[in-house]
Design an enzyme around this catalytic site. Sequence first.
Site, PDB file in Angstrom:
ATOM      1  N   ASP A  88       0.866  -1.332  -0.055  1.00 57.00           N
ATOM      2  CA  ASP A  88      -0.056  -0.064  -0.060  1.00 57.00           C
ATOM      3  C   ASP A  88       0.931   1.269   0.164  1.00 57.00           C
ATOM      4  O   ASP A  88       2.129   1.412   0.264  1.00 57.00           O
ATOM      5  CB  ASP A  88      -0.723  -0.031   1.158  1.00 57.00           C
ATOM      6  CG  ASP A  88      -0.199   0.070   2.408  1.00 57.00           C
ATOM      7  OD1 ASP A  88       0.748  -0.393   2.871  1.00 57.00           O
ATOM      8  OD2 ASP A  88      -0.755   0.680   3.468  1.00 57.00           O
ATOM      9  N   GLU A 152       0.280  -0.746   5.982  1.00 59.90           N
ATOM     10  CA  GLU A 152       1.084  -0.288   6.431  1.00 59.90           C
ATOM     11  C   GLU A 152       0.764   1.098   6.937  1.00 59.90           C
ATOM     12  O   GLU A 152       1.120   2.052   7.985  1.00 59.90           O
ATOM     13  CB  GLU A 152       2.628  -0.411   6.074  1.00 59.90           C
ATOM     14  CG  GLU A 152       3.814  -0.236   6.966  1.00 59.90           C
ATOM     15  CD  GLU A 152       4.179   1.148   7.114  1.00 59.90           C
ATOM     16  OE1 GLU A 152       4.934   1.434   8.026  1.00 59.90           O
ATOM     17  OE2 GLU A 152       3.926   1.746   6.254  1.00 59.90           O
ATOM     18  N   GLU A 153       0.596   1.781   5.823  1.00 60.59           N
ATOM     19  CA  GLU A 153       0.569   3.351   6.085  1.00 60.59           C
ATOM     20  C   GLU A 153      -0.797   3.705   6.670  1.00 60.59           C
ATOM     21  O   GLU A 153      -0.871   5.108   6.696  1.00 60.59           O
ATOM     22  CB  GLU A 153       0.310   3.963   4.351  1.00 60.59           C
ATOM     23  CG  GLU A 153       1.673   3.731   3.687  1.00 60.59           C
ATOM     24  CD  GLU A 153       2.878   4.383   3.997  1.00 60.59           C
ATOM     25  OE1 GLU A 153       2.944   5.048   5.150  1.00 60.59           O
ATOM     26  OE2 GLU A 153       3.923   4.390   3.467  1.00 60.59           O
ATOM     27  N   HIS A 212     -20.971  35.601  13.272  1.00 62.40           N
ATOM     28  CA  HIS A 212     -20.511  36.710  12.445  1.00 62.40           C
ATOM     29  C   HIS A 212     -19.330  37.339  13.341  1.00 62.40           C
ATOM     30  O   HIS A 212     -19.510  37.502  14.499  1.00 62.40           O
ATOM     31  CB  HIS A 212     -21.697  37.817  12.411  1.00 62.40           C
ATOM     32  CG  HIS A 212     -21.141  38.992  11.537  1.00 62.40           C
ATOM     33  ND1 HIS A 212     -20.403  39.879  11.883  1.00 62.40           N
ATOM     34  CD2 HIS A 212     -21.765  39.455  10.116  1.00 62.40           C
ATOM     35  CE1 HIS A 212     -20.297  40.895  10.894  1.00 62.40           C
ATOM     36  NE2 HIS A 212     -20.829  40.506   9.955  1.00 62.40           N
ATOM     37  N   SER A 398       8.683   5.529  11.584  1.00 57.14           N
ATOM     38  CA  SER A 398       8.327   4.440  12.164  1.00 57.14           C
ATOM     39  C   SER A 398       7.700   3.090  11.673  1.00 57.14           C
ATOM     40  O   SER A 398       7.070   3.208  10.475  1.00 57.14           O
ATOM     41  CB  SER A 398       6.975   4.901  13.112  1.00 57.14           C
ATOM     42  OG  SER A 398       7.363   6.036  13.684  1.00 57.14           O
ATOM     43  N   HIS A 426       6.238  10.010   0.962  1.00 56.80           N
ATOM     44  CA  HIS A 426       5.012  10.771   1.388  1.00 56.80           C
ATOM     45  C   HIS A 426       4.825  12.086   0.757  1.00 56.80           C
ATOM     46  O   HIS A 426       3.860  12.850   1.017  1.00 56.80           O
ATOM     47  CB  HIS A 426       4.936  10.760   2.913  1.00 56.80           C
ATOM     48  CG  HIS A 426       4.936   9.313   3.590  1.00 56.80           C
ATOM     49  ND1 HIS A 426       4.360   9.369   5.047  1.00 56.80           N
ATOM     50  CD2 HIS A 426       5.297   8.351   3.394  1.00 56.80           C
ATOM     51  CE1 HIS A 426       4.398   8.268   5.362  1.00 56.80           C
ATOM     52  NE2 HIS A 426       5.057   7.302   4.453  1.00 56.80           N
TER      53      HIS A 426
HETATM   54  N1  BES Z   1       8.986   3.369   5.626  1.00 53.31           N
HETATM   55  C1  BES Z   1       8.219   4.310   6.385  1.00 53.31           C
HETATM   56  C2  BES Z   1       8.863   4.412   7.567  1.00 53.31           C
HETATM   57  C3  BES Z   1      10.329   4.925   7.390  1.00 53.31           C
HETATM   58  C4  BES Z   1      10.731   5.721   6.500  1.00 53.31           C
HETATM   59  C5  BES Z   1      11.291   4.211   8.605  1.00 53.31           C
HETATM   60  C6  BES Z   1      12.022   5.935   6.469  1.00 53.31           C
HETATM   61  C7  BES Z   1      12.470   5.028   8.419  1.00 53.31           C
HETATM   62  C8  BES Z   1      12.944   5.788   7.438  1.00 53.31           C
HETATM   63  C9  BES Z   1       6.605   3.729   6.642  1.00 53.31           C
HETATM   64  O1  BES Z   1       5.840   3.285   5.417  1.00 53.31           O
HETATM   65  C10 BES Z   1       5.801   4.986   7.089  1.00 53.31           C
HETATM   66  O2  BES Z   1       5.685   5.742   6.461  1.00 53.31           O
HETATM   67  N2  BES Z   1       5.543   4.592   8.383  1.00 53.31           N
HETATM   68  C11 BES Z   1       4.566   5.707   9.218  1.00 53.31           C
HETATM   69  C12 BES Z   1       4.047   5.122  10.308  1.00 53.31           C
HETATM   70  C13 BES Z   1       2.603   4.521   9.980  1.00 53.31           C
HETATM   71  C14 BES Z   1       2.001   4.120  11.194  1.00 53.31           C
HETATM   72  C15 BES Z   1       1.813   5.321   9.382  1.00 53.31           C
HETATM   73  C16 BES Z   1       5.270   6.977   9.336  1.00 53.31           C
HETATM   74  O3  BES Z   1       6.425   6.474   9.957  1.00 53.31           O
HETATM   75  O4  BES Z   1       4.774   8.004   9.657  1.00 53.31           O
HETATM   76 MN    MN Z   2       7.215   2.104   4.155  1.00 51.47          MN
HETATM   77 MN    MN Z   3       5.195   5.112   4.460  1.00 58.46          MN
END
Ligand code: BES
Ligand code: MN
Ligand code: MN
Length: 457
Positions: A88, A152-153, A212, A398, A426
Site C-alpha cells: 500500500d 502499513e500506511e 458573524h 516508524s 509521502h
Molecule cells: N517506510 C516508512 C517508515 C520509515 C521511513 C522508516 C523512512 C525509516 C525511514 C513507513 O512506510 C511509514 O511511513 N510509516 C509511518 C507510520 C505509520 C503508522 C503510518 C510513519 O513513519 O509515519
Molecule cells: Mn514504508
Molecule cells: Mn510510508
Amino acid sequence: MEEIKSYVAKNQQRFLDELFVLLRIPSVSADPKHAPDILKTADAVKEKLIAAGAEKVEIMSTGGNPIVYGEKIVDPKLPTILVYGHYDVQPADPIELWTSPPFEPVIKDGKIYARGACDDKGQMFMHVKAFELMMKTGTLACNIKFMIEGEEEVGSSNLGPFIRKHKDKLKADVILISDTSIIANDVPSITVGLRGLTYVEVEVTGPNIDLHSGVYGGAVANPINVLCKMIASMHDENNHITIPGFYDKVVELSKEERTEMDKAPFDLNTYKKNLEIGDVRGEKGYNTRERTSIRPTLDVNGIWGGYTGEGAKTVLPSKAFAKISMRLVPNQVSEEITVMFQKYFESIAPASVKVVVRPHHGGSPVVVPTDTISYKAASKAMEQSFGKKPIPAREGGSIPIVALFEEVLGLKSILMGFGLDSDAIHSPNEHYGVFNYLKGIETIPLFYKYFAEYSKK
Ligand code: BES
Ligand code: MN
Ligand code: MN
C-alpha cells in the site's frame, strides 16, 4: 558476486518494467475509493511471487486489506528468513505539485518517479527479484517466507491479530525488511532504530454555531485562536515538550554513544540548502541528527476549521481541528503517552471552549542489536555490494509492526533499506534511484548467503 552482478545486468530492464506495473496501480490504503486497486495490487504481487518460484502463495484476508503470503522451503534444516514489506502507498496529494503523474512511473535523471517507488513497492519488489535471482541461479541458501501487507500506511491494525493467528506458519529465524534509508549512496548504513508513534486528533468547540466575526468577535472565544495557542504552549522556549511526564521514560544516550553517532557524515548546510530553510529548529542540547532519531517530538500534521474557500468570509467558527503526532523513543509507551496528552490537553483548555481528543494508531520504538548473526550477515552483504562497511544508524520514521514481530513471534528484524532521506517519500515527486533498486537486488542474495553461513557456526 559476479554471477549476481551479471544476472542483474542482464535483467535490469525487465526488473524495472515489472516494478512499473505495480507502480501504476494506485493502492492508496487511506482512501476507501481505492479498495479495488488494493486488491489488484495484492493480486499482482501474488502473481510475481508465483512466477519467481514461490510455493503456497495465497492472498490471505484480514479484517482489512489482504496480506500476500508465499514461501520456498528448500530444506527444513536451513535457517528461514521472513520477508516483510507493504504494497500500500500514501495518498498522492497535493497532486498539482507532481511534475509527472504519481501513478505513471517515469525515469528521470536515473530515478524512478512514482508514488510508492521507494516506500515501499520499489523496496519490497527488490526482494521478489532477488528471490527470483536465487532460484534461477540455484543459490537460495535459506528458506524464505514472504508476508507483504496492505495497511502499513494506515497503522497495520489487522497485522497484529494476523501474526498471532498464524504464528506457526510464520516461524522463522529472522525478519528482513527494506523500508528504511541509507545515509548516502556512498555511505551505506543499516537501520538500528526506529521511533514509535502516538497519533491523535483533537476537536475544539467554541460557540454552538459559526458566528458573524464582527457581531460576536472580541467577546466569544475563537476555537482556532484557542487551538493555536494550546498547540504553541506544548513546546517551551527550549523546544522541550511541556506535557507532564512526557520524558519520564526516555532513555538518554551516553556521551560515548552520541560521539559514535556523530561519526556518520552529516552536513548541516547541505541539509538546509536542500530544504530551502534559513535555519533548523529543535530541542536545545541536541543536534539535528539526534533530534530526528533519539529524541521524541510533537508535530501538527494538519489543522483546519472556519472558512478556507475563495475570497474572504467574516466568520467566527464554531469548531477547530488538528491531527497531532508524537514520535517516541525507547522506552516511551504509546498508550501511556496518549493518556498524558489527553489529560494535558484537557487541562490547558480554557472554560470558553470544549475539547475532545480522539486517539488514532500508535506503535512502539525499536532498537536493533548489532551483535547478532543477522546484523553481521547484513553488514557483510552491504560491505561486499557497496565496497564499504555500513554504519549502524538510528532513524526517525516508524514501522510499528516491528515491535510486535518481536513480541508475538519472538523475532528480531533486520532493517536493510536502500532509500535516501531525499527520496520524498509521502511527498510530491517521490522517487527511488535506479542505482538503489538494483543495488538492493544485488545485496539481498548476499544476505542469504552470509546468514546461512554464519548460522552453521
Ligand atoms: N517506510 C516508512 C517508515 C520509515 C521511513 C522508516 C523512512 C525509516 C525511514 C513507513 O512506510 C511509514 O511511513 N510509516 C509511518 C507510520 C505509520 C503508522 C503510518 C510513519 O513513519 O509515519
Ligand atoms: Mn514504508
Ligand atoms: Mn510510508
